[in-house]
Scaffold this motif. Structure first.
Motif, mmCIF file in Angstrom:
data_model
loop_
_atom_site.group_PDB
_atom_site.id
_atom_site.type_symbol
_atom_site.label_atom_id
_atom_site.label_comp_id
_atom_site.label_asym_id
_atom_site.label_seq_id
_atom_site.Cartn_x
_atom_site.Cartn_y
_atom_site.Cartn_z
ATOM 1 N N ARG A 141 0.841 -1.197 0.000
ATOM 2 C CA ARG A 141 0.000 0.000 0.000
ATOM 3 C C ARG A 141 0.880 1.252 0.000
ATOM 4 N NH1 ARG A 141 -2.573 -3.533 3.600
ATOM 5 N NH2 ARG A 141 -4.684 -4.144 2.964
ATOM 6 N N GLY A 142 1.927 1.241 0.812
ATOM 7 C CA GLY A 142 2.850 2.368 0.825
ATOM 8 C C GLY A 142 3.572 2.513 -0.504
ATOM 9 N N ASP A 143 3.897 1.378 -1.147
ATOM 10 C CA ASP A 143 4.547 1.437 -2.450
ATOM 11 C C ASP A 143 3.646 2.129 -3.475
ATOM 12 O OD1 ASP A 143 6.499 -0.035 -1.186
ATOM 13 O OD2 ASP A 143 5.835 -1.955 -2.019
ATOM 14 N N LEU A 144 2.353 1.795 -3.462
ATOM 15 C CA LEU A 144 1.413 2.415 -4.400
ATOM 16 C C LEU A 144 1.250 3.910 -4.121
ATOM 17 C CD1 LEU A 144 -1.429 -0.267 -4.736
ATOM 18 C CD2 LEU A 144 0.409 0.268 -6.345
ATOM 19 N N VAL A 145 1.220 4.269 -2.829
ATOM 20 C CA VAL A 145 1.120 5.694 -2.476
ATOM 21 C C VAL A 145 2.355 6.446 -2.984
ATOM 22 C CG1 VAL A 145 1.027 7.350 -0.575
ATOM 23 C CG2 VAL A 145 -0.366 5.284 -0.493
ATOM 24 N N MET A 146 3.534 5.829 -2.877
ATOM 25 C CA MET A 146 4.748 6.477 -3.354
ATOM 26 C C MET A 146 4.748 6.604 -4.873
ATOM 27 S SD MET A 146 7.428 8.012 -2.283
ATOM 28 C CE MET A 146 7.993 7.449 -0.678
ATOM 29 N N VAL A 147 4.200 5.626 -5.584
ATOM 30 C CA VAL A 147 4.075 5.740 -7.039
ATOM 31 C C VAL A 147 3.146 6.904 -7.398
ATOM 32 C CG1 VAL A 147 3.242 4.609 -9.128
ATOM 33 C CG2 VAL A 147 4.631 3.324 -7.505
ATOM 34 N N ALA A 148 2.066 7.080 -6.623
ATOM 35 C CA ALA A 148 1.176 8.225 -6.845
ATOM 36 C C ALA A 148 1.923 9.533 -6.611
ATOM 37 C CB ALA A 148 -0.036 8.131 -5.918
ATOM 38 N N ALA A 149 2.800 9.571 -5.596
ATOM 39 C CA ALA A 149 3.623 10.757 -5.353
ATOM 40 C C ALA A 149 4.563 11.009 -6.533
ATOM 41 C CB ALA A 149 4.422 10.591 -4.062
ATOM 42 N N ALA A 150 5.145 9.930 -7.064
ATOM 43 C CA ALA A 150 6.028 10.067 -8.217
ATOM 44 C C ALA A 150 5.275 10.598 -9.433
ATOM 45 C CB ALA A 150 6.672 8.717 -8.545
ATOM 46 N N LEU A 151 4.011 10.193 -9.602
ATOM 47 C CA LEU A 151 3.207 10.699 -10.713
ATOM 48 C C LEU A 151 2.980 12.202 -10.574
ATOM 49 C CD1 LEU A 151 1.552 10.202 -13.253
ATOM 50 C CD2 LEU A 151 -0.399 9.605 -11.798
ATOM 51 N N MET A 157 5.008 14.299 -9.176
ATOM 52 C CA MET A 157 6.286 14.928 -9.514
ATOM 53 C C MET A 157 6.534 14.881 -11.020
ATOM 54 S SD MET A 157 9.922 14.187 -7.647
ATOM 55 C CE MET A 157 11.299 15.343 -7.795
ATOM 56 N N ALA A 158 6.127 13.785 -11.671
ATOM 57 C CA ALA A 158 6.307 13.666 -13.115
ATOM 58 C C ALA A 158 5.499 14.727 -13.856
ATOM 59 C CB ALA A 158 5.898 12.267 -13.573
ATOM 60 N N LEU A 159 4.243 14.902 -13.472
ATOM 61 C CA LEU A 159 3.404 15.903 -14.126
ATOM 62 C C LEU A 159 3.932 17.310 -13.880
ATOM 63 C CD1 LEU A 159 -0.127 14.406 -13.364
ATOM 64 C CD2 LEU A 159 1.109 14.373 -15.537
ATOM 65 N N TYR A 160 4.410 17.561 -12.666
ATOM 66 C CA TYR A 160 5.000 18.867 -12.351
ATOM 67 C C TYR A 160 6.218 19.121 -13.236
ATOM 68 C CZ TYR A 160 7.377 22.511 -9.607
ATOM 69 O OH TYR A 160 8.015 23.657 -9.212
ATOM 70 N N THR A 161 7.064 18.111 -13.401
ATOM 71 C CA THR A 161 8.267 18.254 -14.212
ATOM 72 C C THR A 161 7.929 18.535 -15.670
ATOM 73 O OG1 THR A 161 9.465 16.758 -12.711
ATOM 74 C CG2 THR A 161 10.414 17.105 -14.900
ATOM 75 N N VAL A 162 6.921 17.844 -16.202
ATOM 76 C CA VAL A 162 6.547 18.004 -17.606
ATOM 77 C C VAL A 162 5.892 19.355 -17.857
ATOM 78 C CG1 VAL A 162 5.026 17.121 -19.417
ATOM 79 C CG2 VAL A 162 6.351 15.529 -18.031
ATOM 80 N N TRP A 163 5.013 19.778 -16.946
ATOM 81 C CA TRP A 163 4.225 20.991 -17.181
ATOM 82 C C TRP A 163 4.934 22.279 -16.783
ATOM 83 C CZ3 TRP A 163 -0.652 18.334 -14.808
ATOM 84 C CH2 TRP A 163 -1.346 17.657 -15.819
ATOM 85 N N SER A 164 6.027 22.209 -16.053
ATOM 86 C CA SER A 164 6.642 23.410 -15.490
ATOM 87 C C SER A 164 7.533 24.174 -16.459
ATOM 88 C CB SER A 164 7.472 23.049 -14.250
ATOM 89 O OG SER A 164 6.655 22.669 -13.185
ATOM 90 N N ARG A 165 8.142 23.490 -17.409
ATOM 91 C CA ARG A 165 9.188 24.125 -18.201
ATOM 92 C C ARG A 165 8.743 25.412 -18.902
ATOM 93 N NH1 ARG A 165 13.233 21.410 -22.727
ATOM 94 N NH2 ARG A 165 14.898 22.929 -22.428
ATOM 95 N N PRO A 166 7.578 25.450 -19.562
ATOM 96 C CA PRO A 166 7.199 26.713 -20.224
ATOM 97 C C PRO A 166 7.032 27.875 -19.258
ATOM 98 C CG PRO A 166 5.393 25.127 -20.275
ATOM 99 C CD PRO A 166 6.605 24.384 -19.849
ATOM 100 N N PHE A 167 6.565 27.604 -18.036
ATOM 101 C CA PHE A 167 6.426 28.685 -17.050
ATOM 102 C C PHE A 167 7.799 29.207 -16.614
ATOM 103 C CE2 PHE A 167 2.540 26.140 -16.520
ATOM 104 C CZ PHE A 167 1.577 27.122 -16.683
ATOM 105 N N ILE A 168 8.764 28.292 -16.449
ATOM 106 C CA ILE A 168 10.101 28.692 -16.020
ATOM 107 C C ILE A 168 10.788 29.521 -17.095
ATOM 108 C CG2 ILE A 168 12.376 27.860 -15.306
ATOM 109 C CD1 ILE A 168 10.991 25.384 -14.193
ATOM 110 N N THR A 169 10.625 29.132 -18.362
ATOM 111 C CA THR A 169 11.278 29.868 -19.439
ATOM 112 C C THR A 169 10.709 31.270 -19.597
ATOM 113 O OG1 THR A 169 9.733 28.885 -21.047
ATOM 114 C CG2 THR A 169 11.838 27.768 -20.717
ATOM 115 N N ARG A 170 9.479 31.490 -19.122
ATOM 116 C CA ARG A 170 8.893 32.827 -19.212
ATOM 117 C C ARG A 170 9.163 33.664 -17.957
ATOM 118 N NH1 ARG A 170 4.492 29.932 -21.783
ATOM 119 N NH2 ARG A 170 3.256 29.900 -19.858
ATOM 120 N N SER A 171 9.771 33.057 -16.922
ATOM 121 C CA SER A 171 10.110 33.819 -15.722
ATOM 122 C C SER A 171 11.555 33.500 -15.352
ATOM 123 C CB SER A 171 9.139 33.507 -14.582
ATOM 124 O OG SER A 171 9.111 32.115 -14.294
#
Length: 294
Positions: free
Chosen positions: A150-160, A162-176
């Motif tokens: 159960r903890g392993d699945l919760v950690m995979v959800a946490a990783a997801l 972080m993955a979405l944050y990493t993918v979606w953040s770049r255009p905002f960073i390049t504009r600031s």
């Protein structure tokens, strides 16, 4: 050269991130998951904010604030709660391995959203890095409490998250800029966590902390809050999401190395070989693109 600096910043961020597990587990018996996250990111925000104002870097534009706020809630609000909760349900080794699915999740998300093409070289690099983590932690994976999955699945959800944050953040960073972007998102997430901690009565637990526990809180805020996520934002503005994410494979291996250096745990051949494979995976994933850029 710019992409190389981004990858190096991500590797340093992930290497320091390995120490966050130890500090979080040290406070787990005294502070709940929400309060620990509030301490980490509220403190990190208070460090990043004056630095961003002093440097005078551009902040996210008004039209970007809804996206920045949403990413802040995702990464600095939901992620730490899932991360801390997972460590209460599973072992540090299993949790670290589950978090190391981040490169794979990021690669798939980036390809699905059309942000970064999926290439055989990146896929091979991610597979080698994750294999290195599994090898390094193999000796610790057998000892686990009942229901650790159960903890392993919760950690995979946490990783997801972080993955979405990493993918979606770049255009905002390049504009600031990295520091204002990280400070803005961290401020939103910290505000949400602090409000939730107040409602749950978690902040009253701070009064009972000992001096070593306060030092752990200060370390979480300064290094695991401000420094780590500034480096992560810096990396995301200079390297593709998959290359940034694959560096997280260093995290559990460096956590194991800290156990060797600080706790006197034995150095196993699997740990050494695992670290070599992690570094090789990062080199494979980034090598082809670096040569093309050169």
């Amino acid at each position: 050269m710019t992409e190389t600096l981004g990858v190096l910043a991500a590797v340093l961020s992930s290497a320091l991130g390995g120490t966050a597990v130890g500090a979080t587990r040290y406070l787990a018996g005294t502070l709940d998951a929400v309060t620990t996250g509030a301490v980490r990111f509220a403190g990190g925000f208070l460090i990043l904010l004056p630095l961003a104002l002093w440097r005078g870097d551009p902040w996210p534009a008004r039209r970007d604030w809804p996206g920045v706020a949403g990413l802040g809630l995702l990464f600095f609000g939901l992620f730490p709660v899932l991360f801390n909760a997972a460590l209460a349900l599973t072992t540090a080794a299993r949790g670290a391995l589950a978090l190391s699915t981040l490169p794979l999740l990021t690669m798939v998300a980036a390809a699905a959203l059309g942000v970064e093409p999926l290439t055989p070289r990146k896929s091979l690099g991610v597979a080698v890095a994750i294999g290195g983590v599994a090898l390094a932690l193999a000796g610790s994976l057998t000892a686990a409490p009942p229901g650790a999955w159960r903890g392993d699945l919760v950690m995979v959800a946490a990783a997801l998250c972080m993955a979405l944050y990493t993918v979606w953040s770049r255009p905002f960073i390049t504009r600031s800029a990295p520091i204002p972007f990280a400070a803005a998102g961290m401020g939103v997430g910290a505000a949400a966590l602090t409000a939730l901690a107040v409602l749950r009565g978690g902040l009253t637990e701070l009064a009972g902390l000992s001096s070593p526990q306060w030092l752990a809180c200060a370390y979480l805020a300064a290094v695991c809050g401000a420094l780590i996520f500034f480096l992560w934002a810096y990396a995301m503005g200079r390297a593709p999401p998959t290359l940034v994410a694959v560096s997280v494979a260093v995290n559990p291996v460096t956590a194991s190395l800290f156990g060797v250096l600080l706790l006197g745990e034995p150095v196993s051949p699997a740990l050494v070989l695992g670290l070599v494979l992690v570094l090789a995976g990062i080199a494979i994933a980034s090598g082809g693109r670096s040569r093309k850029a050169a």
